[in-house]
Design an enzyme around this catalytic site. Structure first.
Site, PDB file in Angstrom:
ATOM      1  N   ASP A  80       0.845  -1.202   0.000  1.00  0.00           N
ATOM      2  CA  ASP A  80       0.000   0.000   0.000  1.00  0.00           C
ATOM      3  C   ASP A  80       0.877   1.247   0.000  1.00  0.00           C
ATOM      4  O   ASP A  80       2.071   1.187   0.291  1.00  0.00           O
ATOM      5  CB  ASP A  80      -0.919   0.020   1.234  1.00  0.00           C
ATOM      6  CG  ASP A  80      -0.142   0.167   2.548  1.00  0.00           C
ATOM      7  OD1 ASP A  80       0.866  -0.541   2.718  1.00  0.00           O
ATOM      8  OD2 ASP A  80      -0.537   1.000   3.393  1.00  0.00           O
ATOM      9  N   GLU A 175       0.194  -1.089   5.628  1.00  0.00           N
ATOM     10  CA  GLU A 175       1.264  -0.708   6.556  1.00  0.00           C
ATOM     11  C   GLU A 175       1.185   0.776   6.882  1.00  0.00           C
ATOM     12  O   GLU A 175       1.430   1.194   8.007  1.00  0.00           O
ATOM     13  CB  GLU A 175       2.635  -1.025   5.940  1.00  0.00           C
ATOM     14  CG  GLU A 175       3.810  -0.860   6.900  1.00  0.00           C
ATOM     15  CD  GLU A 175       4.411   0.544   6.945  1.00  0.00           C
ATOM     16  OE1 GLU A 175       5.236   0.807   7.820  1.00  0.00           O
ATOM     17  OE2 GLU A 175       4.029   1.401   6.118  1.00  0.00           O
ATOM     18  N   GLU A 176       0.828   1.575   5.898  1.00  0.00           N
ATOM     19  CA  GLU A 176       0.851   3.036   6.071  1.00  0.00           C
ATOM     20  C   GLU A 176      -0.214   3.527   7.040  1.00  0.00           C
ATOM     21  O   GLU A 176      -0.159   4.667   7.495  1.00  0.00           O
ATOM     22  CB  GLU A 176       0.680   3.736   4.711  1.00  0.00           C
ATOM     23  CG  GLU A 176       1.810   3.450   3.721  1.00  0.00           C
ATOM     24  CD  GLU A 176       3.127   4.111   4.107  1.00  0.00           C
ATOM     25  OE1 GLU A 176       3.170   4.796   5.145  1.00  0.00           O
ATOM     26  OE2 GLU A 176       4.104   3.925   3.369  1.00  0.00           O
ATOM     27  N   HIS A 380       6.277   9.735   0.837  1.00  0.00           N
ATOM     28  CA  HIS A 380       4.941  10.291   1.114  1.00  0.00           C
ATOM     29  C   HIS A 380       4.688  11.639   0.457  1.00  0.00           C
ATOM     30  O   HIS A 380       3.874  12.406   0.949  1.00  0.00           O
ATOM     31  CB  HIS A 380       4.676  10.406   2.625  1.00  0.00           C
ATOM     32  CG  HIS A 380       4.736   9.089   3.340  1.00  0.00           C
ATOM     33  ND1 HIS A 380       4.404   8.932   4.656  1.00  0.00           N
ATOM     34  CD2 HIS A 380       5.087   7.846   2.916  1.00  0.00           C
ATOM     35  CE1 HIS A 380       4.561   7.667   5.008  1.00  0.00           C
ATOM     36  NE2 HIS A 380       4.981   6.993   3.970  1.00  0.00           N
TER      37      HIS A 380
HETATM   38 ZN   LIG Z   1       6.960   1.908   4.062  1.00  0.00          ZN
END
Ligand SMILES: [Zn+2]
Length: 408
Positions: A80, A175-176, A380
Site C-alpha cells: 500500500d 502498513e501506512e 509520502h
Molecule cells: Zn513503508
C-alpha cells in the site's frame, strides 16, 4: 538494470493508497489490483507455496537447496501507499546519468527536485534516478521493497549454485495506516526471523523504534454567565492550558532527536464546559516511557484533588513498543545483515527509528524483524525518488543475507 526498472514501474503505476477510515482489510479495494498481480509474478518466477489470504496477505517460499538444517529467514514488504498523498496516475520519470543539478518534475506547477533543498541527491551523481512527475507520490515506499525481494528471489532461482536455506517472503497491505502486521499470520509464515525491506537510504539498518502511546485528556468544567461567575465557573480552556504547561517544555518533537523522547499534544477542542486534548507519548527507553505516562496521570490526579473529582479524565493507550527488547536477545540477526552490507562495501547506518515499523509489531508477535533500506528518499510526497543503483544494492544485500544464513 532494465528489468528492475520495468518491474518497479509496473508496480508503482497501480494505485494502492490505503485508507485509515475504512474498517476492512485491505482498507481499500484497489490494493487487490496489485496483490493479484504480485501472486502471478511470484508464480511466474518460480516461487513455491504462493498463497494469498482473505485479507490480501501474500506469502511464498523459496525452498532450501542445501542439506544442512539452517534457520528459515523471511523478507517482508508492503504494497500500500500512504493516504496522505495521491497515488493515482503515477507517471514516473527516469533521469539517466544524473548530473547533480535541478530536476524539473513538472514545469506547469513549477515542481523542481533540487539538491539545494534535498542535498541527498548529490550522493547519486552519475546514477539513474526514478522520480515522479510532480503530481503524485512515487510509491517507492514500499514498492521498491517488493521489487527488490522479487528480483532477489528470481536471481537465486536462476543461480542455483548459490546455496541458501529455506526463504519465506511476505507482502502485506495497510502498513501506512499502522495495520500491516495486524492480520499477519506469524505461525503460517514459519520463519525464525525476518527483515522488512522498508528503510530509506543505502546502508540503513534499524532495530530500535519508539515505545508509543496515544493520549486523550478530557476536562469537565462549569459554564456560568461570566458576569456572575465568581467562585462558580470552572473554565476548562484555562485548565487544559495549565495542565499542558506542567509538562517538560523541552520534551517536544521540535526540540528532540536521536533517542530523546517527547510529549506531543497536537489537537485541542476547547470550550468553557468541556475540553478534549489529544496527543502522543514517544520514548525509546521503556522506563522513561512509563514515567511519561505516569506523569500525565499524576497531574490529572492533582487536578482532581484541587478542582473536584472527575474534572480531568485521562485515557492512555499503548500503540507499539520498541523492538529492541525482542531483537537484542537474538542480535546475530542484525549482525548477519551488517556483515552482508560490509561484504558488499556498503557502510551500515544503524540508528534508532523515531517512529514505528511493522517490524516492531511483528517482533512482539514472535517474529524478530529488523528493517533494511529499500533505497528511496522523500517518502509520502511528490519529491519522492529512488536511484536504481540503490535498488540493486538492496537486492544484493538480500542475496548476501541468504548466503550468510546458510553458512551458519
Ligand atoms: Zn513503508
Amino acid at each position: 538494470m532494465q528489468q528492475i526498472i520495468d518491474r518497479f514501474i509496473k508496480y508503482v503505476k497501480i494505485d494502492t493508497q490505503s485508507d485509515p477510515n475504512s474498517d476492512t482489510t485491505p482498507s481499500t479495494k484497489k490494493q487487490w489490483d496489485l496483490a493479484h498481480k504480485l501472486v502471478l509474478d511470484l508464480m511466474e518466477i518460480g516461487m513455491q507455496e504462493v498463497t494469498i489470504d482473505d485479507h490480501a496477505y501474500i506469502m511464498a517460499t523459496l525452498p532450501s537447496n542445501i542439506e544442512e538444517d539452517v534457520p528459515v529467514i523471511g523478507f517482508i514488504a508492503h504494497f500500500d501507499t500512504t493516504p496522505d498523498y495521491s497515488g493515482t496516475n503515477v507517471n514516473p520519470k527516469i533521469v539517466e546519468d544524473y548530473d547533480g543539478r535541478d530536476i524539473v518534475l513538472n514545469r506547469k506547477d513549477n515542481m523542481i527536485l533540487s539538491p539545494d533543498y534535498f542535498e541527498d541527491l548529490l550522493l547519486y551523481k552519475g546514477q539513474t534516478l526514478i522520480t515522479t512527475d510532480g503530481t503524485t507520490l512515487l510509491g517507492a515506499d514500499d514498492k521498491a521493497g517488493i521489487t527488490e525481494i522479487i528480483e532477489a528471489m528470481q536471481y537465486l532461482i536462476k543461480n542455483p549454485e548459490i546455496k541458501h536455506g529455506k526463504i519465506r517472503i511476505a507482502f502485506t497491505p495497510d502498513e501506512e495506516i499502522g495495520r500491516g502486521a495486524h492480520k499477519f499470520d506469524v505461525e503460517k509464515f514459519g520463519a525464525d526471523w525476518a527483515y522488512t525491506m522498508d528503510g530509506s537510504q543505502v546502508g540503513e539498518l534499524e532495530y530500535e523504534n519508539f515505545n508509543a502511546a496515544g493520549v486523550k485528556i478530557r476536562f469537565t468544567g462549569k459554564s456560568v454567565h461570566p458576569g456572575y461567575a465568581k467562585n462558580k465557573m470552572i473554565n476548562t480552556v484555562l485548565l487544559a492550558n495549565q495542565f499542558l504547561s506542567l509538562l517538560p517544555k523541552n520534551e517536544v518533537p521540535e526540540k528532540t532527536e536521536g533517542r530523546e523522547g517527547f510529549f506531543h499534544f497536537y489537537k485541542m477542542d476547547a470550550q468553557v464546559e468541556s475540553t478534549l486534548v489529544e496527543g502522543i507519548v514517544r520514548d525509546h527507553d521503556r522506563d522513561t516511557f512509563e514515567a511519561r505516562k505516569a506523569l500525565i496521570s499524576q497531574i490529572a490526579n492533582d487536578f482532581n484533588e484541587k478542582y473536584g473529582k472527575d474534572t480531568v479524565n485521562v485515557e492512555i493507550n499503548d500503540q507499539y513498543f520498541n523492538m529492541k527488547e525482542k531483537v537484542e536477545p537474538v542480535m546475530h540477526i542484525v549482525e548477519i545483515a551488517e556483515k552482508a552490507m560490509l561484504e558488499l562495501d556498503i557502510k551500515p547506518i544503524i540508528k534508532p527509528i523515531r517512529g514505528g515499523t511493522d517490524g516492531s509489531q511483528l517482533s512482539y508477535m514472535g517474529l524478530p524483524c529488523p528493517n533494511i533500506f529499500a533505497g528511496g528518499h522523500n517518502f509520502h510526497g511528490p519529491y519522492e525518488y529512488i536511484p536504481v543503483e540503490s535498488m540493486q544494492k538492496a537486492i544484493d544485500v538480500i542475496v548476501e543475507i541468504c548466503k550468510l544464513t546458510a553458512l551458519r
